[in-house]
Motif scaffolding. Sequence first.
Motif, PDB file in Angstrom:
ATOM      1  N   VAL A 163     -60.083  22.204  41.337  1.00  0.00           N
ATOM      2  CA  VAL A 163     -59.881  21.625  40.012  1.00  0.00           C
ATOM      3  C   VAL A 163     -61.080  20.762  39.599  1.00  0.00           C
ATOM      4  O   VAL A 163     -61.529  20.801  38.448  1.00  0.00           O
ATOM      5  CB  VAL A 163     -58.579  20.789  39.969  1.00  0.00           C
ATOM      6  CG1 VAL A 163     -58.437  20.067  38.627  1.00  0.00           C
ATOM      7  CG2 VAL A 163     -57.373  21.678  40.214  1.00  0.00           C
ATOM      8  N   THR A 164     -61.610  20.010  40.539  1.00  0.00           N
ATOM      9  CA  THR A 164     -62.750  19.126  40.245  1.00  0.00           C
ATOM     10  C   THR A 164     -63.955  19.931  39.784  1.00  0.00           C
ATOM     11  O   THR A 164     -64.614  19.573  38.789  1.00  0.00           O
ATOM     12  CB  THR A 164     -63.119  18.294  41.490  1.00  0.00           C
ATOM     13  OG1 THR A 164     -61.973  17.559  41.912  1.00  0.00           O
ATOM     14  CG2 THR A 164     -64.270  17.339  41.192  1.00  0.00           C
ATOM     15  N   ALA A 165     -64.232  21.028  40.482  1.00  0.00           N
ATOM     16  CA  ALA A 165     -65.383  21.862  40.121  1.00  0.00           C
ATOM     17  C   ALA A 165     -65.184  22.493  38.744  1.00  0.00           C
ATOM     18  O   ALA A 165     -66.103  22.508  37.916  1.00  0.00           O
ATOM     19  CB  ALA A 165     -65.588  22.952  41.168  1.00  0.00           C
ATOM     20  N   CYS A 166     -63.991  23.010  38.469  1.00  0.00           N
ATOM     21  CA  CYS A 166     -63.708  23.633  37.173  1.00  0.00           C
ATOM     22  C   CYS A 166     -63.751  22.609  36.045  1.00  0.00           C
ATOM     23  O   CYS A 166     -64.234  22.896  34.947  1.00  0.00           O
ATOM     24  CB  CYS A 166     -62.347  24.321  37.214  1.00  0.00           C
ATOM     25  SG  CYS A 166     -62.342  25.826  38.206  1.00  0.00           S
ATOM     26  N   THR A 167     -63.247  21.410  36.321  1.00  0.00           N
ATOM     27  CA  THR A 167     -63.288  20.342  35.307  1.00  0.00           C
ATOM     28  C   THR A 167     -64.732  19.987  34.969  1.00  0.00           C
ATOM     29  O   THR A 167     -65.076  19.777  33.801  1.00  0.00           O
ATOM     30  CB  THR A 167     -62.536  19.095  35.815  1.00  0.00           C
ATOM     31  OG1 THR A 167     -61.175  19.447  36.064  1.00  0.00           O
ATOM     32  CG2 THR A 167     -62.589  17.958  34.799  1.00  0.00           C
ATOM     33  N   ALA A 168     -65.591  19.947  36.007  1.00  0.00           N
ATOM     34  CA  ALA A 168     -67.018  19.669  35.784  1.00  0.00           C
ATOM     35  C   ALA A 168     -67.644  20.758  34.919  1.00  0.00           C
ATOM     36  O   ALA A 168     -68.485  20.475  34.053  1.00  0.00           O
ATOM     37  CB  ALA A 168     -67.748  19.570  37.122  1.00  0.00           C
ATOM     38  N   LEU A 169     -67.223  22.008  35.134  1.00  0.00           N
ATOM     39  CA  LEU A 169     -67.731  23.119  34.319  1.00  0.00           C
ATOM     40  C   LEU A 169     -67.281  22.984  32.858  1.00  0.00           C
ATOM     41  O   LEU A 169     -68.064  23.195  31.938  1.00  0.00           O
ATOM     42  CB  LEU A 169     -67.227  24.457  34.879  1.00  0.00           C
ATOM     43  CG  LEU A 169     -68.044  25.086  36.009  1.00  0.00           C
ATOM     44  CD1 LEU A 169     -67.328  26.303  36.552  1.00  0.00           C
ATOM     45  CD2 LEU A 169     -69.427  25.487  35.512  1.00  0.00           C
ATOM     46  N   VAL A 170     -66.018  22.655  32.670  1.00  0.00           N
ATOM     47  CA  VAL A 170     -65.483  22.460  31.315  1.00  0.00           C
ATOM     48  C   VAL A 170     -66.268  21.364  30.599  1.00  0.00           C
ATOM     49  O   VAL A 170     -66.713  21.524  29.456  1.00  0.00           O
ATOM     50  CB  VAL A 170     -63.973  22.104  31.359  1.00  0.00           C
ATOM     51  CG1 VAL A 170     -63.475  21.638  29.991  1.00  0.00           C
ATOM     52  CG2 VAL A 170     -63.155  23.300  31.831  1.00  0.00           C
ATOM     53  N   HIS A 171     -66.451  20.247  31.288  1.00  0.00           N
ATOM     54  CA  HIS A 171     -67.181  19.112  30.730  1.00  0.00           C
ATOM     55  C   HIS A 171     -68.621  19.500  30.398  1.00  0.00           C
ATOM     56  O   HIS A 171     -69.140  19.184  29.317  1.00  0.00           O
ATOM     57  CB  HIS A 171     -67.157  17.946  31.721  1.00  0.00           C
ATOM     58  CG  HIS A 171     -67.904  16.735  31.258  1.00  0.00           C
ATOM     59  ND1 HIS A 171     -67.535  16.009  30.157  1.00  0.00           N
ATOM     60  CD2 HIS A 171     -69.026  16.133  31.754  1.00  0.00           C
ATOM     61  CE1 HIS A 171     -68.384  15.006  29.975  1.00  0.00           C
ATOM     62  NE2 HIS A 171     -69.294  15.068  30.932  1.00  0.00           N
ATOM     63  N   GLY A 172     -69.267  20.215  31.316  1.00  0.00           N
ATOM     64  CA  GLY A 172     -70.662  20.631  31.119  1.00  0.00           C
ATOM     65  C   GLY A 172     -70.819  21.575  29.940  1.00  0.00           C
ATOM     66  O   GLY A 172     -71.753  21.445  29.146  1.00  0.00           O
ATOM     67  N   CYS A 173     -69.898  22.534  29.826  1.00  0.00           N
ATOM     68  CA  CYS A 173     -69.953  23.481  28.689  1.00  0.00           C
ATOM     69  C   CYS A 173     -69.774  22.748  27.366  1.00  0.00           C
ATOM     70  O   CYS A 173     -70.459  23.046  26.383  1.00  0.00           O
ATOM     71  CB  CYS A 173     -68.872  24.554  28.842  1.00  0.00           C
ATOM     72  SG  CYS A 173     -69.182  25.718  30.171  1.00  0.00           S
ATOM     73  N   CYS A 174     -68.866  21.783  27.337  1.00  0.00           N
ATOM     74  CA  CYS A 174     -68.640  21.002  26.107  1.00  0.00           C
ATOM     75  C   CYS A 174     -69.872  20.199  25.740  1.00  0.00           C
ATOM     76  O   CYS A 174     -70.270  20.145  24.569  1.00  0.00           O
ATOM     77  CB  CYS A 174     -67.435  20.079  26.273  1.00  0.00           C
ATOM     78  SG  CYS A 174     -65.852  20.946  26.303  1.00  0.00           S
ATOM     79  N   ARG A 175     -70.487  19.591  26.737  1.00  0.00           N
ATOM     80  CA  ARG A 175     -71.704  18.808  26.479  1.00  0.00           C
ATOM     81  C   ARG A 175     -72.833  19.696  25.986  1.00  0.00           C
ATOM     82  O   ARG A 175     -73.657  19.284  25.175  1.00  0.00           O
ATOM     83  CB  ARG A 175     -72.149  18.083  27.743  1.00  0.00           C
ATOM     84  CG  ARG A 175     -71.311  16.862  28.060  1.00  0.00           C
ATOM     85  CD  ARG A 175     -71.928  16.036  29.156  1.00  0.00           C
ATOM     86  NE  ARG A 175     -73.181  15.443  28.757  1.00  0.00           N
ATOM     87  CZ  ARG A 175     -73.955  14.711  29.545  1.00  0.00           C
ATOM     88  NH1 ARG A 175     -73.594  14.482  30.799  1.00  0.00           N
ATOM     89  NH2 ARG A 175     -75.081  14.204  29.119  1.00  0.00           N
TER      90      ARG A 175
END
Length: 387
Positions: free
Chosen positions: A15-27
């Motif tokens: 979950v942590t890795a996927c959340t980081a991906l979501v955050h990165g894509c949004c940024r």
Amino acid sequence: MLARGVKAGDAALDVTACTALVHGCCRGGDVAEARRVFDVMPLLGLAPNEVTYTALMHGYFIHGHKEKGFSLFEDMRRVGVEPNLYTYNCLIGECCRTGEFERAHNLFDEMSEKGIVRNAVSYNTLIAGLCKHGKLWNAARLLDRMRKEGTRPSIITFNLLVDGYGKAGKMSNALHFFNQMKAAGFQPSAVTYNMLIAGFCRARDMTRANRALSDMKERGLEPTKVTYTILIDSFARENDTDKVFEMLTGMEKAGLEVDVRTYGVLIRALCMEGNMKDAKKLFQSMGEKGVEPSNVIYDMMIYGYGREGSSYKALKFIMEMRQKGLVPNSASYSLTIRILCRDDKCQEAEALIDDMVHAGLQTSESIRQALLDAKARWRGSTDSSFA
């Protein structure tokens, strides 16, 4: 990269890795890709948590997809994921941005009902929105509530109120919160002083604006480019050219870059005063310092020469603009054409009307009539010379 790592056994898809991906894509501005990662998570046996939801929600909001963000919030509640402090702060911020204060207050009150302790950011977010939309009394009341609930205001809290009241021209209130800031143990920053100075300038109280500048320096705070630009703009509006150049000198001595906006303010002051000699010198100094004049500065020089009645000087600036790929505004064209017509320079005036049309600007009937009148005068004077 993450997928390759998972296949090689070097990384865990959690979950942590996927959340980081979501955050990165949004940024990175790719909200659609962030949503794709979010939607894939359940298929991989991973349940998005409150951090994942908040990251995507924030992405939707900052990229203008408000309804999608609130829809995601409802989805979050429906699946039983409890929003955290950051989720509520994010939602309140979006409501304040769009002026939905009833919704913002409901969310704000809901936090305490859910047992979430509001922090200074929660209060500041709401105060910022209220100040921006002119609801200053409500913002000030919120500061009182903040203190009663035991949340310590930050320097940002006071800055927001100083700025809000300053923009509204209510300088006694702005000073009240400025003094409260100091009483709370905070040292006003350069940003605080800039807000205070801007407020005094807006109220056309240049005496107190100067006093605030002196106080700023006495506290060991160096005026910034913003400070000088605020003062230059205000002194220019007051037609106090001496003070304008005093501020410019101070800015240069401090080693601050004089940008195109500052030059624009200075040139406007000189042109409005009719001092085209100094305006031209300043305009030329821009090129020497590598600052490219903007459309606004060119238009102001054209206006100054037009007002002076120097048709060829105004025409020269229009031609220079066109060579640089810039388009003068309709007022610059019209003023120059009228002066050329007044001086019976019909050929130049006609060429300028054609250039105006070529630039995609509408010509008025009055300009064309001015040209016809000039041509009639010219023909009349020519006919009389052969009589």
